[in-house]
Scaffold this motif. Structure first.
Motif, PDB file in Angstrom:
ATOM      1  N   PRO A 208      41.453  18.493  53.366  1.00 28.78           N
ATOM      2  CA  PRO A 208      41.892  17.370  52.534  1.00 28.78           C
ATOM      3  C   PRO A 208      41.904  16.067  53.316  1.00 28.78           C
ATOM      4  CG  PRO A 208      43.371  19.253  52.300  1.00 28.78           C
ATOM      5  CD  PRO A 208      42.473  19.543  53.469  1.00 28.78           C
ATOM      6  N   ASP A 209      41.658  14.980  52.606  1.00 36.54           N
ATOM      7  CA  ASP A 209      41.710  13.671  53.256  1.00 36.54           C
ATOM      8  C   ASP A 209      43.138  13.322  53.661  1.00 36.54           C
ATOM      9  OD1 ASP A 209      40.682  11.129  54.110  1.00 36.54           O
ATOM     10  OD2 ASP A 209      41.582  10.259  52.304  1.00 36.54           O
ATOM     11  N   ILE A 210      44.108  13.789  52.896  1.00 38.26           N
ATOM     12  CA  ILE A 210      45.514  13.584  53.228  1.00 38.26           C
ATOM     13  C   ILE A 210      46.153  14.954  53.414  1.00 38.26           C
ATOM     14  CG2 ILE A 210      47.750  12.777  52.384  1.00 38.26           C
ATOM     15  CD1 ILE A 210      46.292  10.551  50.921  1.00 38.26           C
ATOM     16  N   GLY A 211      46.745  15.178  54.565  1.00 38.86           N
ATOM     17  CA  GLY A 211      47.359  16.478  54.805  1.00 38.86           C
ATOM     18  C   GLY A 211      47.461  16.758  56.286  1.00 38.86           C
ATOM     19  N   GLY A 212      48.100  17.855  56.613  1.00 40.91           N
ATOM     20  CA  GLY A 212      48.261  18.233  58.005  1.00 40.91           C
ATOM     21  C   GLY A 212      48.678  19.677  58.129  1.00 40.91           C
ATOM     22  N   ARG A 213      48.934  20.103  59.376  1.00 37.15           N
ATOM     23  CA  ARG A 213      49.375  21.458  59.683  1.00 37.15           C
ATOM     24  C   ARG A 213      48.427  22.534  59.124  1.00 37.15           C
ATOM     25  NH1 ARG A 213      54.492  21.908  61.790  1.00 37.15           N
ATOM     26  NH2 ARG A 213      55.605  19.940  61.995  1.00 37.15           N
ATOM     27  N   GLY A 214      47.145  22.207  59.099  1.00 34.51           N
ATOM     28  CA  GLY A 214      46.150  23.196  58.711  1.00 34.51           C
ATOM     29  C   GLY A 214      46.040  23.459  57.229  1.00 34.51           C
ATOM     30  N   ARG A 215      46.705  22.635  56.411  1.00 32.33           N
ATOM     31  CA  ARG A 215      46.691  22.864  54.967  1.00 32.33           C
ATOM     32  C   ARG A 215      45.271  22.720  54.408  1.00 32.33           C
ATOM     33  NH1 ARG A 215      47.052  19.950  50.166  1.00 32.33           N
ATOM     34  NH2 ARG A 215      46.804  17.993  51.294  1.00 32.33           N
ATOM     35  N   LYS A 216      44.784  23.768  53.770  1.00 34.07           N
ATOM     36  CA  LYS A 216      43.492  23.798  53.089  1.00 34.07           C
ATOM     37  C   LYS A 216      42.312  23.478  54.006  1.00 34.07           C
ATOM     38  CE  LYS A 216      45.252  22.674  48.441  1.00 34.07           C
ATOM     39  NZ  LYS A 216      45.112  21.769  47.264  1.00 34.07           N
ATOM     40  N   VAL A 217      42.457  23.758  55.289  1.00 36.22           N
ATOM     41  CA  VAL A 217      41.340  23.579  56.219  1.00 36.22           C
ATOM     42  C   VAL A 217      40.552  24.884  56.276  1.00 36.22           C
ATOM     43  CG1 VAL A 217      40.637  23.021  58.572  1.00 36.22           C
ATOM     44  CG2 VAL A 217      42.677  21.949  57.598  1.00 36.22           C
ATOM     45  N   GLU A 218      39.248  24.793  56.087  1.00 41.46           N
ATOM     46  CA  GLU A 218      38.415  25.998  56.077  1.00 41.46           C
ATOM     47  C   GLU A 218      37.079  25.722  56.752  1.00 41.46           C
ATOM     48  OE1 GLU A 218      37.895  27.837  52.258  1.00 41.46           O
ATOM     49  OE2 GLU A 218      39.982  27.486  51.641  1.00 41.46           O
ATOM     50  N   ILE A 219      36.452  26.797  57.224  1.00 44.39           N
ATOM     51  CA  ILE A 219      35.058  26.739  57.668  1.00 44.39           C
ATOM     52  C   ILE A 219      34.211  27.280  56.526  1.00 44.39           C
ATOM     53  CG2 ILE A 219      33.357  27.665  59.270  1.00 44.39           C
ATOM     54  CD1 ILE A 219      35.479  27.643  61.421  1.00 44.39           C
ATOM     55  N   ILE A 220      33.220  26.515  56.121  1.00 44.59           N
ATOM     56  CA  ILE A 220      32.373  26.866  54.984  1.00 44.59           C
ATOM     57  C   ILE A 220      31.001  27.287  55.499  1.00 44.59           C
ATOM     58  CG2 ILE A 220      31.300  26.039  52.863  1.00 44.59           C
ATOM     59  CD1 ILE A 220      34.333  26.296  52.676  1.00 44.59           C
ATOM     60  N   ALA A 221      30.566  28.473  55.089  1.00 42.51           N
ATOM     61  CA  ALA A 221      29.325  29.032  55.628  1.00 42.51           C
ATOM     62  C   ALA A 221      28.085  28.641  54.836  1.00 42.51           C
ATOM     63  CB  ALA A 221      29.422  30.556  55.686  1.00 42.51           C
ATOM     64  N   ASP A 222      28.243  28.391  53.527  1.00 37.84           N
ATOM     65  CA  ASP A 222      27.070  28.142  52.693  1.00 37.84           C
ATOM     66  C   ASP A 222      27.465  27.363  51.442  1.00 37.84           C
ATOM     67  OD1 ASP A 222      28.298  30.039  50.960  1.00 37.84           O
ATOM     68  OD2 ASP A 222      27.206  31.672  51.933  1.00 37.84           O
ATOM     69  N   GLU A 223      26.478  27.097  50.592  1.00 38.35           N
ATOM     70  CA  GLU A 223      26.714  26.278  49.402  1.00 38.35           C
ATOM     71  C   GLU A 223      27.664  26.956  48.426  1.00 38.35           C
ATOM     72  OE1 GLU A 223      23.873  24.439  45.976  1.00 38.35           O
ATOM     73  OE2 GLU A 223      23.351  23.929  48.046  1.00 38.35           O
ATOM     74  N   ASN A 224      27.600  28.280  48.338  1.00 32.95           N
ATOM     75  CA  ASN A 224      28.527  28.982  47.442  1.00 32.95           C
ATOM     76  C   ASN A 224      29.976  28.788  47.897  1.00 32.95           C
ATOM     77  OD1 ASN A 224      26.546  29.987  45.729  1.00 32.95           O
ATOM     78  ND2 ASN A 224      26.254  31.853  46.947  1.00 32.95           N
ATOM     79  N   GLY A 225      30.191  28.843  49.208  1.00 25.23           N
ATOM     80  CA  GLY A 225      31.529  28.616  49.735  1.00 25.23           C
ATOM     81  C   GLY A 225      32.002  27.203  49.476  1.00 25.23           C
ATOM     82  N   LEU A 226      31.076  26.249  49.597  1.00 22.52           N
ATOM     83  CA  LEU A 226      31.425  24.861  49.328  1.00 22.52           C
ATOM     84  C   LEU A 226      31.790  24.670  47.858  1.00 22.52           C
ATOM     85  CD1 LEU A 226      31.686  21.972  50.357  1.00 22.52           C
ATOM     86  CD2 LEU A 226      29.236  21.655  49.899  1.00 22.52           C
ATOM     87  N   LYS A 227      31.064  25.335  46.977  1.00 20.73           N
ATOM     88  CA  LYS A 227      31.360  25.221  45.547  1.00 20.73           C
ATOM     89  C   LYS A 227      32.749  25.756  45.237  1.00 20.73           C
ATOM     90  CE  LYS A 227      29.593  26.300  40.934  1.00 20.73           C
ATOM     91  NZ  LYS A 227      28.532  26.954  40.140  1.00 20.73           N
ATOM     92  N   THR A 228      33.082  26.906  45.810  1.00 21.17           N
ATOM     93  CA  THR A 228      34.411  27.482  45.596  1.00 21.17           C
ATOM     94  C   THR A 228      35.500  26.543  46.079  1.00 21.17           C
ATOM     95  OG1 THR A 228      33.536  29.736  45.811  1.00 21.17           O
ATOM     96  CG2 THR A 228      35.905  29.448  46.146  1.00 21.17           C
ATOM     97  N   TYR A 229      35.300  25.961  47.258  1.00 15.78           N
ATOM     98  CA  TYR A 229      36.294  25.032  47.805  1.00 15.78           C
ATOM     99  C   TYR A 229      36.401  23.787  46.930  1.00 15.78           C
ATOM    100  CZ  TYR A 229      38.926  22.234  51.170  1.00 15.78           C
ATOM    101  OH  TYR A 229      39.889  21.465  51.767  1.00 15.78           O
ATOM    102  N   HIS A 230      35.256  23.233  46.561  1.00 12.38           N
ATOM    103  CA  HIS A 230      35.230  22.004  45.757  1.00 12.38           C
ATOM    104  C   HIS A 230      35.978  22.197  44.441  1.00 12.38           C
ATOM    105  CE1 HIS A 230      33.460  18.234  44.184  1.00 12.38           C
ATOM    106  NE2 HIS A 230      33.406  18.888  43.027  1.00 12.38           N
ATOM    107  N   GLU A 231      35.781  23.331  43.821  1.00 12.68           N
ATOM    108  CA  GLU A 231      36.401  23.576  42.519  1.00 12.68           C
ATOM    109  C   GLU A 231      37.890  23.880  42.615  1.00 12.68           C
ATOM    110  OE1 GLU A 231      33.965  26.681  40.931  1.00 12.68           O
ATOM    111  OE2 GLU A 231      32.367  25.291  40.262  1.00 12.68           O
ATOM    112  N   GLY A 232      38.343  24.266  43.809  1.00 10.41           N
ATOM    113  CA  GLY A 232      39.743  24.654  43.951  1.00 10.41           C
ATOM    114  C   GLY A 232      40.630  23.672  44.681  1.00 10.41           C
TER     115      GLY A 232
END
Length: 346
Positions: free
Chosen positions: A109-133
């Motif tokens: 997230p652009d605003i946040g800290g302490r690891g909140r919603k930080v992820e490593i994305i492996a591919d476009e499907n993973g990015l889509k899931t993150y984007h939608e959630g």
């Protein structure tokens, strides 16, 4: 590295966790009376928002990461892409393809800290899931291929050309070492720090594998304390060479005097030469000197650091206020903090 055993002081013998696991609010208890006293002395309730005039509210909680990154020279930052909340996934993909960032990549997230919603994305499907959630503005950032990750705290007085590095902490990523017998799950349960992450990582990794003897298994590549990362005090790295490197970097960031650089660097030699340094984030007023979270650190030393830094931030704010810097009005700050707190509860 395997987890470092915690120092066992009086509080630990009484059954209280080491302070690296405490809420941030408990770690700044000694500072609140000082903040209030300085408010009366300066006749300004929000004096602290004048510490870093180049940052929104000087970096007092919930600042936009992309706004701060935009103030850092390109030579010192990884490729980073801002995705606005409400953008379609097709729009996000179009931006991604033009950015020069490849998979795998980091999202947060652009605003946040302490690891909140930080992820490593492996591919476009993973990015889509993150984007939608994700449900808010977020960043896509280049995954930096350097192994050394540091938190470097830098302070400079307003009327001085040179500042100094006052804290360096190296991040030790969560991992276990195999013995030909135990599963990853068993190895984690035998390690206090790793045991706290079993439930979370059990949903992401196969913890029933049995690693070979001596084989090191990296469990969490994201360097955040709440994900099991150790913060190791590296005051031994501080010297005049390091001060000069960060004098050069900080001088190129408008209105910055006080805060912590979270960065990766290719080697310690490169660190002292000021090259191959990529700053993932720059945190302002409410950032901590990360060395206080070293598992071997003492609570009284952590509190002493917090108090000393409060004195220094006051000295900087006093000079900036005298020079005409306008602090954030109290009710505006309260309103901002209320809206940002809602995000951080997710």
């Amino acid at each position: 590295m395997s987890s470092i055993n915690h120092r066992k002081g009086l509080l630990q013998h009484l059954g209280i966790k080491h302070h690296e696991y405490w809420s941030w609010w408990l770690l700044v208890v000694p500072v609140w009376p000082l903040w209030i006293a300085y408010a009366f002395r300066l006749r300004c309730a929000t004096w602290f928002t004048a510490v870093n005039p180049g940052m929104e509210d000087s970096g007092f909680f919930g600042e936009s990461k992309i706004r701060i990154l935009d103030s850092i020279p390109d030579a010192y930052k990884p490729r980073t892409l801002f995705i606005a909340s409400g953008s379609s996934f097709d729009q996000a993909c179009a931006q991604f393809r033009l950015s020069g960032i490849d998979f795998p990549c980091i999202v947060k997230p652009d605003i946040g800290g302490r690891g909140r919603k930080v992820e490593i994305i492996a591919d476009e499907n993973g990015l889509k899931t993150y984007h939608e959630g994700v449900g808010e503005d977020y960043l896509i950032q280049q995954l930096i291929p350097y192994d050394i990750e540091l938190g470097v705290f830098y302070i400079r007085m307003v009327n001085e050309e040179k500042g100094c590095v006052v804290s360096v902490a190296e991040k030790g990523f969560l991992q276990v070492t195999g013995n030909d017998v135990s599963s990853i799950r068993q190895l984690m349960k035998n390690d206090y720090r790793a045991s706290l992450q079993v439930a979370r990582l059990g949903k992401q990794l196969d913890l029933d594998q049995v690693p070979k003897a001596g084989e090191r298994i990296l469990l969490e590549p994201i360097g955040n304390h709440c994900r099991g990362t150790s913060f190791i005090d590296r005051h031994d790295l501080i010297n005049e060479k390091l001060n000069k490197v960060f004098d050069v970097i900080a001088a190129q960031i408008p209105g910055f005097y006080y805060g912590r650089f979270d960065l990766r660097v290719k080697s310690l030699d490169d660190l002292y030469e000021g090259k191959n340094i990529l700053i993932m984030e720059l945190n302002g007023l409410t950032s901590d000197a990360a060395h206080i979270f070293d598992p071997l650190s003492r609570l009284r030393d952590a509190y002493a650091t917090q108090i000393r830094h409060c004195h220094l931030s006051y000295a900087i704010a006093k000079q900036n206020l005298k020079a005409g810097v306008k602090p954030t009005p109290l009710f505006e700050l309260i309103s901002k903090h209320g809206s940002r707190s809602g995000l951080n509860k997710d």
